[in-house]
Every structure is written in structure tokens, then in C-alpha cells.
Design a protein around this motif. Structure first.
Motif, PDB file in Angstrom:
ATOM      1  N   CYS A 296       0.841  -1.234   0.172  1.00 28.46           N
ATOM      2  CA  CYS A 296      -0.053   0.032  -0.166  1.00 28.46           C
ATOM      3  C   CYS A 296       0.918   1.315   0.149  1.00 28.46           C
ATOM      4  N   TRP A 297       0.408   2.143  -0.913  1.00 25.74           N
ATOM      5  CA  TRP A 297       1.201   3.500  -0.910  1.00 25.74           C
ATOM      6  C   TRP A 297       0.312   4.685  -0.476  1.00 25.74           C
ATOM      7  N   VAL A 298       0.866   5.317   0.596  1.00 29.92           N
ATOM      8  CA  VAL A 298      -0.345   6.384   0.746  1.00 29.92           C
ATOM      9  C   VAL A 298       0.338   7.738   0.022  1.00 29.92           C
ATOM     10  N   ILE A 299      -0.423   8.285  -0.691  1.00 30.90           N
ATOM     11  CA  ILE A 299      -0.309   9.449  -1.726  1.00 30.90           C
ATOM     12  C   ILE A 299      -0.772  10.516  -1.252  1.00 30.90           C
ATOM     13  N   GLU A 300       0.106  11.624  -0.558  1.00 28.99           N
ATOM     14  CA  GLU A 300      -0.191  12.950   0.079  1.00 28.99           C
ATOM     15  C   GLU A 300      -0.040  14.086  -0.987  1.00 28.99           C
ATOM     16  N   GLY A 301      -0.824  15.123  -0.773  1.00 30.22           N
ATOM     17  CA  GLY A 301      -0.472  16.237  -1.478  1.00 30.22           C
ATOM     18  C   GLY A 301      -1.496  16.504  -2.694  1.00 30.22           C
ATOM     19  N   LEU A 302      -2.545  15.833  -2.457  1.00 33.53           N
ATOM     20  CA  LEU A 302      -3.613  15.919  -3.578  1.00 33.53           C
ATOM     21  C   LEU A 302      -4.493  17.237  -3.224  1.00 33.53           C
ATOM     22  N   ALA A 303      -4.829  17.935  -4.390  1.00 31.21           N
ATOM     23  CA  ALA A 303      -5.573  19.308  -4.377  1.00 31.21           C
ATOM     24  C   ALA A 303      -6.842  19.099  -3.523  1.00 31.21           C
ATOM     25  N   GLY A 304      -7.242  20.168  -2.522  1.00 27.19           N
ATOM     26  CA  GLY A 304      -8.209  20.363  -1.685  1.00 27.19           C
ATOM     27  C   GLY A 304      -7.911  19.432  -0.367  1.00 27.19           C
ATOM     28  N   GLY A 305      -6.513  19.240  -0.204  1.00 23.95           N
ATOM     29  CA  GLY A 305      -6.452  18.881   1.224  1.00 23.95           C
ATOM     30  C   GLY A 305      -6.524  17.013   1.138  1.00 23.95           C
ATOM     31  N   ARG A 306      -6.910  16.549  -0.033  1.00 28.99           N
ATOM     32  CA  ARG A 306      -7.276  15.240   0.018  1.00 28.99           C
ATOM     33  C   ARG A 306      -5.820  14.370  -0.336  1.00 28.99           C
ATOM     34  N   TRP A 307      -6.112  12.948  -0.073  1.00 28.43           N
ATOM     35  CA  TRP A 307      -4.868  11.992  -0.191  1.00 28.43           C
ATOM     36  C   TRP A 307      -5.334  10.834  -0.591  1.00 28.43           C
ATOM     37  N   ALA A 308      -4.783   9.774  -0.966  1.00 27.37           N
ATOM     38  CA  ALA A 308      -4.933   8.514  -1.695  1.00 27.37           C
ATOM     39  C   ALA A 308      -4.321   7.214  -1.018  1.00 27.37           C
ATOM     40  N   ILE A 309      -5.048   6.124  -1.279  1.00 25.36           N
ATOM     41  CA  ILE A 309      -4.176   4.970  -1.214  1.00 25.36           C
ATOM     42  C   ILE A 309      -4.196   4.105  -2.119  1.00 25.36           C
ATOM     43  N   LEU A 310      -3.067   3.898  -2.820  1.00 25.55           N
ATOM     44  CA  LEU A 310      -2.886   3.000  -3.833  1.00 25.55           C
ATOM     45  C   LEU A 310      -2.568   1.530  -3.318  1.00 25.55           C
ATOM     46  N   SER A 311      -3.557   0.608  -3.503  1.00 26.30           N
ATOM     47  CA  SER A 311      -3.576  -0.848  -2.976  1.00 26.30           C
ATOM     48  C   SER A 311      -3.101  -1.545  -4.390  1.00 26.30           C
ATOM     49  N   LYS A 312      -1.886  -2.154  -4.267  1.00 22.32           N
ATOM     50  CA  LYS A 312      -1.225  -2.783  -5.162  1.00 22.32           C
ATOM     51  C   LYS A 312      -1.384  -4.419  -4.843  1.00 22.32           C
ATOM     52  N   VAL A 313      -1.658  -5.171  -5.798  1.00 19.96           N
ATOM     53  CA  VAL A 313      -1.914  -6.704  -5.480  1.00 19.96           C
ATOM     54  C   VAL A 313      -1.503  -7.399  -6.674  1.00 19.96           C
ATOM     55  N   HIS A 314      -0.465  -8.619  -6.647  1.00 24.70           N
ATOM     56  CA  HIS A 314      -0.235  -9.308  -7.782  1.00 24.70           C
ATOM     57  C   HIS A 314      -1.308  -9.974  -8.227  1.00 24.70           C
ATOM     58  N   HIS A 315      -1.460 -10.191  -9.590  1.00 23.15           N
ATOM     59  CA  HIS A 315      -2.589 -10.801 -10.414  1.00 23.15           C
ATOM     60  C   HIS A 315      -2.649 -12.221  -9.618  1.00 23.15           C
ATOM     61  N   CYS A 316      -1.705 -12.817  -9.352  1.00 26.85           N
ATOM     62  CA  CYS A 316      -1.812 -14.351  -9.040  1.00 26.85           C
ATOM     63  C   CYS A 316      -2.683 -14.445  -7.777  1.00 26.85           C
ATOM     64  N   LEU A 317      -2.652 -13.412  -7.098  1.00 25.76           N
ATOM     65  CA  LEU A 317      -3.380 -13.480  -5.460  1.00 25.76           C
ATOM     66  C   LEU A 317      -5.029 -13.247  -5.832  1.00 25.76           C
ATOM     67  N   ALA A 318      -5.360 -12.164  -6.687  1.00 25.39           N
ATOM     68  CA  ALA A 318      -6.748 -11.763  -6.747  1.00 25.39           C
ATOM     69  C   ALA A 318      -7.086 -11.374  -8.136  1.00 25.39           C
ATOM     70  N   ASP A 319      -8.398 -11.517  -8.512  1.00 23.60           N
ATOM     71  CA  ASP A 319      -8.864 -10.805  -9.733  1.00 23.60           C
ATOM     72  C   ASP A 319      -9.603  -9.727  -9.469  1.00 23.60           C
ATOM     73  N   GLY A 320     -10.388  -9.140 -10.360  1.00 19.00           N
ATOM     74  CA  GLY A 320     -11.219  -7.721  -9.894  1.00 19.00           C
ATOM     75  C   GLY A 320     -12.206  -8.074  -8.914  1.00 19.00           C
ATOM     76  N   VAL A 321     -12.816  -9.108  -9.084  1.00 18.33           N
ATOM     77  CA  VAL A 321     -14.011  -9.383  -8.119  1.00 18.33           C
ATOM     78  C   VAL A 321     -13.494  -9.631  -6.798  1.00 18.33           C
TER      79      VAL A 321
END
Length: 472
Positions: free
Chosen positions: A118-143
Motif C-alpha cells: 500500500c502506498w499512501v499518496i499525499e498532496g492532492l488538491a483540496g487537502g485530499r490524499w489517496a491509497i494505492l492498493s497494489k496486489v499481484h494478479h496471482c493473488l486476486a482478480d477484479g471481483v
């Protein structure tokens, strides 16, 4: 210890075949500020890890590829090492976020650790932030990836169970012994299944007919498409961009044309590929773009399992058709034909049969196929319904949710679609070295949906019959 399915393991083999390929899927959850501290976030996620046992496991390979790789507990698992923090350069707009996501997704996950981060991404406009949740495809599909949203971005009704102690590593020899047992048992299992099927001849005949129809449809995909710049060797860097749509408007388009939401999505993606080819001075021929469309075959009782349960369809996208309405109708007709030919069912039959054969030849074949040049399929397009309710993390509302799909096997672009509440987001992944047109596909998708929405409103007005004035 739990062996991967051949389908799950295939994502590892495809990645191993090409050093430029990173087969991780991801979502980007944008939340209201302020961003929590790293300690707060790690503690919140760690408390929920018992709900996803796979998140503390790593891959253990069998010597000589004699069996599928297995999931084993990581005795050195430390959740702190799975979390990272970074900031978007000013002004923190969507373009900056997309550029950063492309850079982060170009880096492979460490195979010696659990295959997520997981990557916490700071500094978005409007005081917002984000989480990039990164998972190898061998572990999960979209559902199954949607399950992660429900676990980590929603208040739990009850406290999670405590984290169990890690099981000791099985070692290489027990894995090798288990693989040898499976090699002996596989043919016997196949024979038992065959004899069982023979006791039900009517059902067997129906399955054989469906499989043969589907395989015939899949074999058409062996025919190469017209040469174009959409396929070829890919580099290590990725470009990521976003298109946005209103889910109610997309639903209204589908109702007006008597098609599915997925038809509308794929028609808009078709428009983007048509415009991309034209911008490059290439002819959008009828056979220019065959795309891989994943189809979930996950049963309701398997929704929470972390694995891949997908088949596929391989439609030719009508990029040669300029009229948006006619393009949509053509997409609908082609998908209906593939469904009628049981193409997805044939894909399931192929992946299921792979369970009963030796793994080594399968692994070698996948790696070889990933290295060979081909022009059968030139893109991937996936559409996953996301949460309709509001997600949150540590009391911060998630305002937007974006998808990311990887590219591999000479496919230079891919499009993932994810719905969240009343919004639909298109995440477009491209090979940065061969896609010098930033924003072109995203703008084309939004433009096509706007045109279709306008046409749908016109159709609706035409179907309204005016009431006659009654005279008394």
C-alpha cells in the motif's frame, strides 16, 4: 500451505517471461483529508489482516517446476514493510496523481515477501490524499479485489479475530514430495471424473456440445488481426490516465438502446481505439482490434476467496464504424454471439483441464508463448462493478475509486472500468514508450459517452406518445 491454481500460477509465469512486465492489479482510493499518520494506518490495516490470511503469505516454488507454486506463511512477515508513503508534486491535480501511479505500478513486487503493498499518496488538491492498493494478479482478480475494499475501507460489525501464529515453512523436500504425489494422482483423478461422466450420458453430451461450440469460437482468435501499433514489444515504464462517467447516464444509454451496461462500456472503449489509430495515421480496419474481455465465473459462495476465477471472451471491436450508435449496436450483437457460442464456458474447460496435467510443461508453454510475437489479441478491457455504498478509512470518506489493469504479452494498452456509488471510472494503462498521446483515449471515451447520452435522450423523446385531449 496451499497450491496455486494453474490460472493463478500463469500470472507468475507470464511475468517471469518478460522483465518489462509487472502483473499487479491495483485500485486508487481518494479520500478526504487530512491523511492519517503512517502508524495509524498500519495499525488499522494490521488489525484487519486476519480477515485476509493470504496477505501474510508468500510464494514458495517447487524445484524443477514439478508442481504449481504454493502459498506458505511468511515467518518474517512485518506489516510495516508493506506500507510506503509518497507525495504528489504540486499542484496535486489528477494528472500528477496519474503520473505517480504509473511510476509506482511499473515496479515489481518482491517475491520474497507477501505479494501486496500500500502506498499512501499525499498532496492532492483540496487537502485530499489517496491509497494505492497494489496486489499481484496471482493473488486476486477484479471481483476478489472488491472484497479487499470491503475489508479495509468499511466499518466492521465485530472486531476481527486475533492474528494466528505463522506456520513453519514446509521446506523444499515436502513440497517436492507433494508435487510427485500430485503427478501420480492427477491421471487417476481424471479417469475417475471420466468414468463418473459416462454414468450420466445426457449431461455429458450437453457439456461436450457446449465445449465444442465454445472452442470453435475461441479458435477464431488464433487468426491474426491486421498489423497496427497497438501490439509489439513493451518497455518498463507505464502511462496511466483516467476517464470519468456518470453511472446513471450509462444505465440510461443501455436502456435506450436495449443493451447492457457492459456493451456501452466496450463501445466507448472501441471509440477510443478508433481515435487512437486515426491519430497515428493508421486505418481502423474491421479486424484491427481483438480485445480480451475477462468474464467472472465466481460462484456466490466463493466471493471472498483470494484467487482468480475468470474465463474470457475475445470480441473484435468495430473500430471501423464511425457512427457511435451503430458501433454500440454492433458491440452488443458481437458479445451476444460469443455468449451464444459458449466462448466463456470453453475457457473454463481449458483452465479446469490444466489442473489434472503435470505443471512443468504448462509453465514452459506459458513462458514460451509470452515471449513469442503474436497479433491475435491487442488489448484487454475489464469491467468490475464496485461498491454502491460509501467507503471510508479511519473516519475519512473515500470520494473516488479508480482501477488499474496491467499489460503484458505485447499488449501495449489496457482499460479497466470500476464503478463506485454513482460514478464510473476508466483506468487506462499504456506502455509509456509507445503511447505518446497522453489523454487521447480518456477524452475519446468521455466524448463517445456524451454523444451516446444525447442520442439516448432523443430516442426517449421520440418514444413518448403525446396524450390526446379528451372532449366531453
Amino acid at each position: 500451505m496451499e497450491p496455486l491454481s494453474p490460472l493463478d500460477a500463469a500470472f507468475l509465469e507470464i511475468e517471469d517471461a518478460d522483465p518489462a512486465v509487472v502483473l499487479a492489479i491495483a485500485s486508487v482510493a481518494v479520500a478526504e483529508g487530512p491523511a492519517p499518520s503512517q502508524r495509524e494506518l498500519v495499525a488499522e490495516f494490521t488489525a484487519r489482516l486476519p480477515l485476509i490470511p493470504r496477505y501474510r503469505q508468500k510464494i514458495h516454488r517447487v524445484p524443477l517446476d514439478l508442481g504449481t507454486p504454493s502459498w506458505v506463511d511468511d515467518p518474517d512477515f512485518d506489516p510495516v514493510r508493506q506500507f510506503h508513503r509518497v507525495a504528489v508534486p504540486g499542484p496535486g491535480d489528477e494528472a500528477g496523481l496519474c503520473e505517480l501511479v504509473g511510476m509506482l505500478m511499473a515496479q515489481r513486487l518482491d517475491r520474497d515477501r507477501p505479494l501486496w503493498e500500500c502506498w499512501v499518496i499525499e498532496g492532492l488538491a483540496g487537502g485530499r490524499w489517496a491509497i494505492l492498493s497494489k496486489v499481484h494478479h496471482c493473488l486476486a482478480d477484479g471481483v476478489s479485489g472488491n472484497t479487499l475494499h470491503e475489508v479495509f475501507f468499511r466499518e466492521q460489525d465485530r472486531p476481527p479475530p486475533p492474528l494466528r501464529p505463522a506456520e513453519p515453512s514446509p521446506g523444499r523436500m515436502p513440497l517436492l514430495a507433494a508435487a510427485l504425489r500430485d503427478m501420480v494422482a492427477g491421471p487417476l483423478t481424471t479417469l475417475r471424473a471420466a468414468f463418473g461422466a459416462l454414468t450420466k450420458p445426457r449431461a455429458l453430451a450437453g457439456r461436450v456440445t457446449e465445449a465444442s461450440q465454445g472452442l470453435e469460437a475461441l479458435m477464431r482468435a488464433v487468426i491474426p488481426v491486421s498489423p497496427s501499433s497497438l501490439s509489439g514489444p513493451i518497455g518498463r515504464m507505464r502511462r496511466y490516465e483516467l476517464a470519468h462517467a456518470s453511472l446513471p447516464k450509462v444505465v440510461a444509454i443501455a436502456k435506450a438502446f436495449d443493451v447492457t451496461v457492459n456493451d456501452v462500456v466496450l463501445a466507448a472503449i472501441t471509440a477510443a481505439y478508433r481515435e487512437l489509430l486515426l491519430s497515428r495515421g493508421e486505418e481502423p480496419a474491421a479486424d484491427s482490434v481483438r480485445t480480451l474481455v475477462p468474464v467472472s465465473v465466481r460462484r456466490e459462495v466463493e466471493i471472498g476467496r483470494m484467487n482468480n476465477q475468470v474465463s474470457l471472451m475475445l470480441p473484435l471491436l468495430p473500430v471501423d464504424i464511425a457512427d457511435p450508435a451503430l458501433r454500440l449496436v454492433t458491440v452488443h450483437r458481437r458479445l451476444a454471439e460469443l455468449k451464444g457460442h459458449r466462448e466463456a464456458e470453453a475457457g473454463v474447460a481449458v483452465t479446469t483441464s490444466a489442473r489434472y496435467g503435470p505443471y512443468a510443461p504448462l509453465a514452459w508453454t506459458i513462458r514460451a508463448a509470452a515471449r513469442l510475437p503474436h497479433r491475435n489479441v491487442v488489448s484487454v478491457a475489464t469491467n468490475v462493478p464496485g461498491p454502491r455504498h460509501t467507503l471510508s478509512i479511519l473516519g475519512r470518506e473515500v470520494t473516488d475509486l479508480y482501477p488499474y489493469v496491467p499489460i503484458a504479452m505485447r499488449l501495449r494498452t489496457g482499460v479497466a472500468v470500476l464503478t463506485y456509488r454513482d460514478r464510473m471510472s476508466f483506468g487506462i494503462t499504456a506502455d509509456a514508450a509507445t503511447a505518446p498521446e497522453p489523454g487521447l483515449m480518456a477524452a475519446a471515451i468521455e466524448r463517445d459517452l456524451t454523444t451516446l447520452s444525447r442520442t439516448a435522450r432523443t430516442k426517449k423523446k421520440k418514444t413518448v406518445v403525446p396524450k390526446r385531449n379528451s372532449s366531453h
